[in-house]
Design an enzyme around this catalytic site. Structure first.
Site, PDB file in Angstrom:
ATOM      1  N   ASP A  40       0.818  -1.223   0.000  1.00  0.00           N
ATOM      2  CA  ASP A  40       0.000   0.000   0.000  1.00  0.00           C
ATOM      3  C   ASP A  40       0.849   1.270   0.000  1.00  0.00           C
ATOM      4  OD1 ASP A  40       1.033  -0.366   2.463  1.00  0.00           O
ATOM      5  OD2 ASP A  40      -0.841  -0.056   3.570  1.00  0.00           O
ATOM      6  N   HIS A 243      24.849   6.281 -17.864  1.00  0.00           N
ATOM      7  CA  HIS A 243      23.697   6.398 -16.952  1.00  0.00           C
ATOM      8  C   HIS A 243      24.001   5.762 -15.600  1.00  0.00           C
ATOM      9  CE1 HIS A 243      20.780   6.962 -20.579  1.00  0.00           C
ATOM     10  NE2 HIS A 243      21.461   8.054 -20.285  1.00  0.00           N
ATOM     11  N   ASP A 260      26.115  14.657 -12.550  1.00  0.00           N
ATOM     12  CA  ASP A 260      25.054  15.108 -13.451  1.00  0.00           C
ATOM     13  C   ASP A 260      23.786  15.142 -12.607  1.00  0.00           C
ATOM     14  OD1 ASP A 260      23.059  15.454 -15.326  1.00  0.00           O
ATOM     15  OD2 ASP A 260      23.896  14.023 -16.765  1.00  0.00           O
ATOM     16  N   ASP A 271      19.249  20.711 -15.456  1.00  0.00           N
ATOM     17  CA  ASP A 271      20.075  19.564 -15.845  1.00  0.00           C
ATOM     18  C   ASP A 271      21.516  20.046 -16.024  1.00  0.00           C
ATOM     19  OD1 ASP A 271      21.042  17.206 -16.874  1.00  0.00           O
ATOM     20  OD2 ASP A 271      19.823  17.235 -18.697  1.00  0.00           O
ATOM     21  N   HIS A 350      26.917  10.133 -27.413  1.00  0.00           N
ATOM     22  CA  HIS A 350      25.568  10.691 -27.266  1.00  0.00           C
ATOM     23  C   HIS A 350      25.450  12.025 -27.997  1.00  0.00           C
ATOM     24  CE1 HIS A 350      26.901  13.585 -24.158  1.00  0.00           C
ATOM     25  NE2 HIS A 350      27.537  12.592 -23.554  1.00  0.00           N
ATOM     26  N   HIS A 354      19.391  18.321 -25.602  1.00  0.00           N
ATOM     27  CA  HIS A 354      17.974  17.966 -25.736  1.00  0.00           C
ATOM     28  C   HIS A 354      17.154  19.149 -25.249  1.00  0.00           C
ATOM     29  CE1 HIS A 354      18.181  17.244 -21.357  1.00  0.00           C
ATOM     30  NE2 HIS A 354      19.317  16.614 -21.603  1.00  0.00           N
ATOM     31  N   HIS A 361      13.995  15.506 -20.571  1.00  0.00           N
ATOM     32  CA  HIS A 361      14.100  15.382 -22.035  1.00  0.00           C
ATOM     33  C   HIS A 361      12.745  15.856 -22.539  1.00  0.00           C
ATOM     34  CE1 HIS A 361      17.446  12.122 -21.624  1.00  0.00           C
ATOM     35  NE2 HIS A 361      17.828  13.314 -21.230  1.00  0.00           N
ATOM     36  N   GLU A 384      25.775  19.676 -23.793  1.00  0.00           N
ATOM     37  CA  GLU A 384      26.432  18.746 -22.890  1.00  0.00           C
ATOM     38  C   GLU A 384      27.407  17.783 -23.568  1.00  0.00           C
ATOM     39  OE1 GLU A 384      23.808  15.566 -21.396  1.00  0.00           O
ATOM     40  OE2 GLU A 384      22.135  16.742 -22.160  1.00  0.00           O
ATOM     41  N   TYR A 388      34.557  10.123 -23.002  1.00  0.00           N
ATOM     42  CA  TYR A 388      34.521   8.984 -22.086  1.00  0.00           C
ATOM     43  C   TYR A 388      35.542   7.959 -22.568  1.00  0.00           C
ATOM     44  CZ  TYR A 388      30.185  11.517 -21.640  1.00  0.00           C
ATOM     45  OH  TYR A 388      29.265  12.521 -21.516  1.00  0.00           O
ATOM     46  N   ARG A 405      32.179  15.225 -18.620  1.00  0.00           N
ATOM     47  CA  ARG A 405      31.058  15.862 -19.317  1.00  0.00           C
ATOM     48  C   ARG A 405      30.854  17.224 -18.679  1.00  0.00           C
ATOM     49  NH1 ARG A 405      27.684  12.146 -19.235  1.00  0.00           N
ATOM     50  NH2 ARG A 405      26.292  12.553 -17.476  1.00  0.00           N
ATOM     51  N   GLU A 407      27.848  20.182 -18.757  1.00  0.00           N
ATOM     52  CA  GLU A 407      26.478  20.394 -19.245  1.00  0.00           C
ATOM     53  C   GLU A 407      25.876  21.655 -18.647  1.00  0.00           C
ATOM     54  OE1 GLU A 407      23.632  17.328 -18.108  1.00  0.00           O
ATOM     55  OE2 GLU A 407      22.256  17.994 -19.680  1.00  0.00           O
TER      56      GLU A 407
HETATM   57  N1  GLY Z   1      20.694  14.041 -17.036  1.00  0.00           N
HETATM   58  C1  GLY Z   1      20.132  13.550 -18.204  1.00  0.00           C
HETATM   59  C2  GLY Z   1      20.764  14.160 -19.364  1.00  0.00           C
HETATM   60  O1  GLY Z   1      21.775  14.812 -19.234  1.00  0.00           O
HETATM   61  O2  GLY Z   1      20.286  14.062 -20.456  1.00  0.00           O
HETATM   62 MN    MN Z   2      22.358  15.759 -17.401  1.00  0.00          MN
HETATM   63 MN    MN Z   3      20.961  16.545 -20.273  1.00  0.00          MN
END
Ligand code: GLY
Ligand code: MN
Ligand code: MN
Length: 443
Positions: A40, A243, A260, A271, A350, A354, A361, A384, A388, A405, A407
């Site tokens: 529950d 991820h 991140d 983000d 990547h 976005h 996203h 971003e 890597y 990274r 961003e």
């Molecule tokens: N944190 C998700 C992205 O950077 O797209």
């Molecule tokens: Mn991110």
């Molecule tokens: Mn992002």
């Protein structure tokens, strides 16, 4: 007005715009269901973004109905007042309270939705609905249509078309208004402060989750309801897992940490990614990689301007990153070959950004009729780039396990983009100064 305060007129104006875009027919937009975590106990409730964008109504078990035409109407279906449930779970507006507070033309108990839709859909040409978003609601929508079809002999016609309403709403959501931008700037500032706090908290011997706790504390103490996505706190080679969310590794002297993380404030996401050393300084190799990613980000940001195509920032970042990979001897051959054969994808796999908004996203097409979409003032996106470098025999030893990274969140304007996350330290000098000034080990 503080971020997230209700502005019923604004939501009403959005519903009017949607009705106009629909031209005809009836739209049904349900909010998200509550989800059981076990027995529950529920997952924290989060409304559906499309529904919230059009209503500002945050309760579960609700649906918005818009009837388009010469005199558009919007109807809310929601839970009824219930003294016992409100004693256990908290306040509910109830249909009458919701109608008055949120400015709907009508409001009814959610239990009446099916019966009223069978009526509302009679002789309407089209049902606008988020088809395929939720199998339970899909089945219910078929039920409404069949209920109208059952009236055929009385001369009532059922909608001949079902159209995905999300495409129309996505387009509206893509360009943010000043209220949305106010919230997003505040969310960005909270996330920036959280990054500063986590960067200052890093020490050799601490665990990744200890930095995660600093982030979450800073989000929440500033009123953010959730993280916009689960934070990534990745020390050392964990940064090469895109991820990574285990966040249970230990920080070692000499490692970099990639964080991140962004909060969600009043429904809107931020983000941000920063990468910094556990010690006071970047090593020589880490510095080289970092400077390449930073230059790639600057090149991408320079392309974020009204009229540019969606892929221009990405292409600019890839060019700088690929040249960097050649300079680092990660790749052989020349730049054009690396771009053509996409060999850079081994270390940069990547996209460079976005859309950002109610969803991290966010809603909105990236291509239209086969062509990358043009950026326009009011659109918000991330920039971003990253590098890597997973350990492998053919990778120079000094670079193995480095993941970087960087961003930021940017707003498209008529001139240079506005970096709404600019309060987050980014240059090597800024980050090293922050690490130098970090409090000593208090354990
Ligand atoms: N944190 C998700 C992205 O950077 O797209
Ligand atoms: Mn991110
Ligand atoms: Mn992002």
């Amino acid at each position: 007005m503080k971020p997230g305060d209700l502005d019923p007129a604004l939501h009403g104006a959005r519903r009017a715009r949607l009705a106009q875009a629909m031209q005809e027919g009836v739209a049904v937009i349900p909010t998200a269901p509550e989800r059981i975590r076990n027995r529950d106990t529920h997952y924290p409730y989060r409304y559906d973004s499309h529904f919230y964008y059009l209503t500002g109504f945050a309760e579960p078990e609700a649906a918005l109905v818009i009837v388009a035409g010469a005199r558009p109407r919007s109807l809310l279906f929601c839970r009824e007042k219930n003294e016992e449930r409100e004693t256990w779970d908290g306040f509910r507006f109830g249909p009458q309270g919701a109608r008055e507070r949120f400015g709907f033309d009508e409001a009814h108990p959610i239990a009446e939705l099916d019966a009223r839709l069978a009526e509302l859909l009679g002789d309407q040409p089209v049902l606008h609905f988020p088809l395929g978003a939720d199998p339970a609601w899909d089945a219910r929508a078929m039920g409404w249509l069949n209920a109208v079809r059952a009236l055929a002999r009385t001369g009532v016609a059922a909608p001949a078309r079902v159209q995905d309403v999300r495409a129309l709403i996505d387009d509206m959501r893509l360009v943010k208004d000043s209220r949305e931008l106010g919230i997003m700037r505040r969310a960005a500032a909270i996330s920036a402060a959280a990054h500063v706090r986590a960067i200052r908290a890093a020490r050799a011997g601490r665990f990744e989750f200890e930095l995660e706790a600093e982030l979450l504390h800073e989000f929440r103490r500033n009123g953010a309801q959730f993280p916009a996505y689960w934070p990534i706190v990745a020390a050392g080679a964990n940064a090469c897992v895109l991820h990574y969310v285990a966040n249970d590794g230990v920080l070692r002297e000499g490692d970099l940490v990639l964080i991140d993380a962004g909060c969600e404030l009043a429904g809107y996401a931020s983000d941000i990614t920063r990468t910094f050393p556990v010690g006071e300084r970047f090593s020589g190799a880490q510095r080289e990689v970092y400077e390449i990613v930073l230059a790639a980000q600057a090149a991408a940001m320079a392309k974020v301007r009204a009229g540019a195509a969606w892929n221009e920032p990405h292409d600019a970042a890839v060019r700088v990153l690929a040249q960097g990979m050649l300079d680092l001897k990660l790749l052989g051959g020349g730049l054009e070959e690396a771009l053509e054969k996409e060999t850079y994808k081994r270390f940069y796999m990547h996209r460079t950004g976005h859309w950002l908004g109610l969803d991290v996203h966010d809603a909105g097409d990236y291509k239209r009729a086969g062509k990358w979409r043009a950026l326009a003032p009011g659109m918000v996106l991330t920039v971003e780039p990253g590098l890597y470098i997973r350990a492998a025999e053919d990778v120079p030893e000094r670079l193995r396990g480095i993941g970087v990274r960087i961003e930021d969140d940017v707003l498209v304007t008529d001139g240079a983009c506005e970096v709404i996350t600019r309060e987050t330290p980014k240059s090597i000098a800024e980050i090293e100064a922050l690490r130098r000034d970090a409090p000593g080990d208090a354990r």
